[in-house]
Design a protein around this motif. Structure first.
Motif: not given
Length: 101
Positions: A8, A11, A19, A26, A28
């Motif tokens: 996360r 990204c 996101e 999750p 991206w």
């Protein structure tokens, strides 16, 4: 050892990445999907090096029959890579997905 929070952070540090969920996981996006959690501890990314990665480290890099049709997709066991390797993978995936350097 990398984890979802590392994914996360890396990204979202790339220009224009957003996101949002994909298949209840999750994910991206640059212009298109660049990375997604496949299952707990396993990440899907795009690469031009899938065969080489899996050939040198099959315990870390692999794919399922589902991914056969997409030769740029590889699954990555996050617990087996470090942050630097993860960042390199995500930067390549970002560019393949249409991100801007």
């Amino acid at each position: 050892m990398a984890d979802e929070e590392d994914v996360r952070r890396i990204c979202l540090s790339l220009p224009g990445v957003t996101e949002r969920p994909s298949w209840n996981q999750p994910a991206w996006f640059a212009r298109t999907l660049m990375a997604r959690i496949w299952e707990d501890g396993v990440l899907t990314v795009k690469t031009r090096e899938r065969e080489a990665l899996a050939g040198t480290s099959p315990e870390t890099y692999f794919w399922t029959p589902h991914h056969e049709r997409s030769p740029q997709l590889v699954l990555v066991r996050l617990s087996l890579i470090d942050g630097q390797e993860l960042a390199e993978l995500l930067e390549e995936s970002y560019l393949i997905a249409g991100g801007r350097p």
